[in-house]
Design a protein around this motif. Structure first.
Motif, PDB file in Angstrom:
ATOM      1  N   PHE A 171       0.833  -1.205   0.000  1.00  0.00           N
ATOM      2  CA  PHE A 171       0.000   0.000   0.000  1.00  0.00           C
ATOM      3  C   PHE A 171       0.868   1.254   0.000  1.00  0.00           C
ATOM      4  N   ALA A 172       1.870   1.278   0.845  1.00  0.00           N
ATOM      5  CA  ALA A 172       2.762   2.440   0.902  1.00  0.00           C
ATOM      6  C   ALA A 172       3.465   2.658  -0.439  1.00  0.00           C
ATOM      7  N   SER A 173       3.769   1.565  -1.151  1.00  0.00           N
ATOM      8  CA  SER A 173       4.465   1.693  -2.436  1.00  0.00           C
ATOM      9  C   SER A 173       3.557   2.281  -3.515  1.00  0.00           C
ATOM     10  N   TRP A 174       2.234   2.205  -3.325  1.00  0.00           N
ATOM     11  CA  TRP A 174       1.306   2.762  -4.314  1.00  0.00           C
ATOM     12  C   TRP A 174       1.156   4.273  -4.176  1.00  0.00           C
ATOM     13  N   LEU A 175       1.333   4.800  -2.966  1.00  0.00           N
ATOM     14  CA  LEU A 175       0.971   6.185  -2.691  1.00  0.00           C
ATOM     15  C   LEU A 175       1.653   7.218  -3.592  1.00  0.00           C
ATOM     16  N   PRO A 176       2.922   7.050  -3.968  1.00  0.00           N
ATOM     17  CA  PRO A 176       3.511   8.037  -4.888  1.00  0.00           C
ATOM     18  C   PRO A 176       2.820   8.111  -6.248  1.00  0.00           C
ATOM     19  N   SER A 177       2.026   7.089  -6.584  1.00  0.00           N
ATOM     20  CA  SER A 177       1.317   7.061  -7.867  1.00  0.00           C
ATOM     21  C   SER A 177      -0.172   7.345  -7.714  1.00  0.00           C
ATOM     22  N   VAL A 178      -0.574   7.881  -6.560  1.00  0.00           N
ATOM     23  CA  VAL A 178      -1.981   8.149  -6.270  1.00  0.00           C
ATOM     24  C   VAL A 178      -2.195   9.643  -6.070  1.00  0.00           C
ATOM     25  N   HIS A 179      -3.151  10.211  -6.792  1.00  0.00           N
ATOM     26  CA  HIS A 179      -3.526  11.612  -6.576  1.00  0.00           C
ATOM     27  C   HIS A 179      -4.587  11.745  -5.490  1.00  0.00           C
ATOM     28  N   LEU A 180      -5.568  10.833  -5.505  1.00  0.00           N
ATOM     29  CA  LEU A 180      -6.695  10.891  -4.570  1.00  0.00           C
ATOM     30  C   LEU A 180      -6.800   9.561  -3.842  1.00  0.00           C
ATOM     31  N   LEU A 181      -6.683   9.597  -2.524  1.00  0.00           N
ATOM     32  CA  LEU A 181      -6.835   8.396  -1.696  1.00  0.00           C
ATOM     33  C   LEU A 181      -8.152   8.510  -0.942  1.00  0.00           C
ATOM     34  N   LYS A 182      -9.042   7.552  -1.165  1.00  0.00           N
ATOM     35  CA  LYS A 182     -10.287   7.486  -0.405  1.00  0.00           C
ATOM     36  C   LYS A 182     -10.179   6.294   0.534  1.00  0.00           C
ATOM     37  N   VAL A 183     -10.432   6.504   1.811  1.00  0.00           N
ATOM     38  CA  VAL A 183     -10.243   5.443   2.798  1.00  0.00           C
ATOM     39  C   VAL A 183     -11.297   5.576   3.889  1.00  0.00           C
ATOM     40  N   SER A 184     -11.831   4.460   4.346  1.00  0.00           N
ATOM     41  CA  SER A 184     -12.779   4.478   5.453  1.00  0.00           C
ATOM     42  C   SER A 184     -12.025   4.540   6.774  1.00  0.00           C
ATOM     43  N   LEU A 185     -12.720   4.942   7.817  1.00  0.00           N
ATOM     44  CA  LEU A 185     -12.115   4.982   9.153  1.00  0.00           C
ATOM     45  C   LEU A 185     -11.603   3.599   9.545  1.00  0.00           C
ATOM     46  N   GLU A 186     -12.392   2.557   9.271  1.00  0.00           N
ATOM     47  CA  GLU A 186     -11.981   1.200   9.628  1.00  0.00           C
ATOM     48  C   GLU A 186     -10.725   0.789   8.874  1.00  0.00           C
ATOM     49  N   ASP A 187     -10.657   1.163   7.594  1.00  0.00           N
ATOM     50  CA  ASP A 187      -9.474   0.834   6.805  1.00  0.00           C
ATOM     51  C   ASP A 187      -8.244   1.570   7.330  1.00  0.00           C
ATOM     52  N   ALA A 188      -8.418   2.843   7.676  1.00  0.00           N
ATOM     53  CA  ALA A 188      -7.299   3.625   8.204  1.00  0.00           C
ATOM     54  C   ALA A 188      -6.789   3.024   9.508  1.00  0.00           C
ATOM     55  N   GLN A 189      -7.706   2.560  10.336  1.00  0.00           N
ATOM     56  CA  GLN A 189      -7.296   1.928  11.593  1.00  0.00           C
ATOM     57  C   GLN A 189      -6.544   0.633  11.338  1.00  0.00           C
ATOM     58  N   TRP A 190      -7.015  -0.165  10.376  1.00  0.00           N
ATOM     59  CA  TRP A 190      -6.336  -1.426  10.061  1.00  0.00           C
ATOM     60  C   TRP A 190      -4.957  -1.159   9.476  1.00  0.00           C
ATOM     61  N   LEU A 191      -4.850  -0.164   8.624  1.00  0.00           N
ATOM     62  CA  LEU A 191      -3.581   0.126   7.967  1.00  0.00           C
ATOM     63  C   LEU A 191      -2.538   0.677   8.934  1.00  0.00           C
ATOM     64  N   THR A 192      -2.980   1.409   9.954  1.00  0.00           N
ATOM     65  CA  THR A 192      -2.048   2.124  10.832  1.00  0.00           C
ATOM     66  C   THR A 192      -1.983   1.589  12.257  1.00  0.00           C
ATOM     67  N   GLY A 193      -3.008   0.862  12.692  1.00  0.00           N
ATOM     68  CA  GLY A 193      -3.084   0.437  14.085  1.00  0.00           C
ATOM     69  C   GLY A 193      -3.597   1.521  15.005  1.00  0.00           C
ATOM     70  N   ALA A 194      -3.908   2.696  14.466  1.00  0.00           N
ATOM     71  CA  ALA A 194      -4.419   3.812  15.274  1.00  0.00           C
ATOM     72  C   ALA A 194      -5.880   3.566  15.640  1.00  0.00           C
ATOM     73  N   THR A 195      -6.259   3.995  16.835  1.00  0.00           N
ATOM     74  CA  THR A 195      -7.655   3.905  17.269  1.00  0.00           C
ATOM     75  C   THR A 195      -8.222   5.274  17.626  1.00  0.00           C
ATOM     76  N   ASP A 196      -7.393   6.145  18.166  1.00  0.00           N
ATOM     77  CA  ASP A 196      -7.845   7.483  18.519  1.00  0.00           C
ATOM     78  C   ASP A 196      -8.110   8.292  17.248  1.00  0.00           C
ATOM     79  N   PRO A 197      -9.238   9.029  17.184  1.00  0.00           N
ATOM     80  CA  PRO A 197      -9.559   9.806  15.974  1.00  0.00           C
ATOM     81  C   PRO A 197      -8.455  10.774  15.563  1.00  0.00           C
ATOM     82  N   ASP A 198      -7.804  11.408  16.534  1.00  0.00           N
ATOM     83  CA  ASP A 198      -6.721  12.341  16.194  1.00  0.00           C
ATOM     84  C   ASP A 198      -5.547  11.608  15.557  1.00  0.00           C
ATOM     85  N   ASP A 199      -5.271  10.395  16.043  1.00  0.00           N
ATOM     86  CA  ASP A 199      -4.174   9.611  15.468  1.00  0.00           C
ATOM     87  C   ASP A 199      -4.501   9.180  14.036  1.00  0.00           C
TER      88      ASP A 199
END
Length: 309
Positions: A171-199
């Protein structure tokens, strides 16, 4: 023209009043994005390999009926991917997939997309399951280099990802080739391990540093947020509707966002103004509200959407 690339599948969803029986619904993340953009009046093509079985014929027929260009669709004798859907108490959808040897995994590289292609959207299982994922990776990088607006919705299906760390690195390797990233809160938490909204917001901003000009973060009942690499942050609340199920809600957001950008001839998403960001999110939120008020992924037409203003 928007080209949406990825899986086309059949969701088996609980049929109302049928004693637990399952009813087929045609869908798949990028497939729903293509339907949404086309129904909203933007010329759209779909790229995938679709089975020649009865489900595959129905998938192609629905694309045509919605005004989607199917000239990039490949056909094969392999079976159609199936997804068994269960609904939680809040009507949120959960999925179990049957993907072994299915047609969409064997898509071939079509080469450079047609001249005049304004945007490319990829995501979901199409970016998680090889060998097809390698084709879409190549397509994403090539079209970004050609100046096409590229959009990614990872739409994580964790049960289908054998090695989470390897996927996160990919996923990280794709980002330099992405203009627009759409992600759900659940996906962001899975990708990062973050749970706090600010994180989670901090993680989204870090993705902007890796390449994307904008991140659209969907937060369910808490609305949708737009972040841009120029420092803009805009939040739009959800529209209050009677929710039947959430199948296709995120795909509708992605399709509506791309339709808005193409219609307004926005090629640099990092340059969106606050007023444009609010209009963009309000448009996508209205579209998603229509979808969740219906059974299955059934995005609105532009005429239906205008009636919701």
């Amino acid at each position: 023209m928007i080209v949406s690339g990825g899986e086309a599948l059949v969701d088996l969803v609980p049929a109302a009043g049928e004693g637990g029986l399952l009813a087929p619904r045609l869908g798949g993340g990028p497939y729903n994005v293509a339907l949404t953009a086309a129904r909203l009046g933007v010329p759209t093509a779909f790229l995938s390999r679709i089975s020649t079985d009865a489900f595959g014929d129905a998938l192609v027929r629905r694309l045509v009926e919605s005004g989607v260009d199917t000239s990039l669709v490949q056909r094969g004798a392999e079976p159609t991917t199936l997804a068994v859907v269960t609904l939680d108490d809040d009507s949120s959808a959960r999925y179990s997939f049957y993907t072994e040897g299915t047609a969409d995994r064997f898509v071939a590289d079509p080469g450079p997309l047609p001249d005049g292609t304004s945007a490319l959207a990829v995501g979901t299982l199409g970016m998680a399951l090889d060998p097809g994922a390698r084709v879409y990776e190549t397509l994403l990088r090539r079209e970004h280099a050609r100046g096409v607006l590229t959009a990614l919705d990872p739409n994580i299906r964790a049960d289908m990802i054998a090695d989470g760390d390897a996927y996160r690195a990919r996923f990280a390797s794709w980002l330099p080739s992405v203009h627009l990233l759409k992600v759900s809160l659940e996906d962001a938490q899975w990708l990062t391990g973050a749970t706090d909204p600010d994180d989670v917001l901090a993680a989204a901003r870090s993705w902007l540093d890796a390449g994307p000009g904008a991140v659209v973060l969907t937060k369910g009942a808490d609305g949708v947020v737009l972040l841009t690499s120029s420092g803009l942050q805009v939040t739009e609340p959800v529209r209050e509707v009677a929710v039947v199920d959430t199948i296709g809600a995120g795909d509708t957001v992605q399709g509506a966002v791309l339709a808005w950008l193409v219609r307004h001839q926005v090629t640099d998403v990092s340059s969106l103004t606050r007023a444009e960001g609010r209009d963009l999110l309000a448009y996508a939120a209205r579209a998603a509200a229509v979808t969740v008020s219906r059974s299955g992924a059934e995005p609105p037409t532009e005429e239906e959407l205008q009636q919701c203003v």
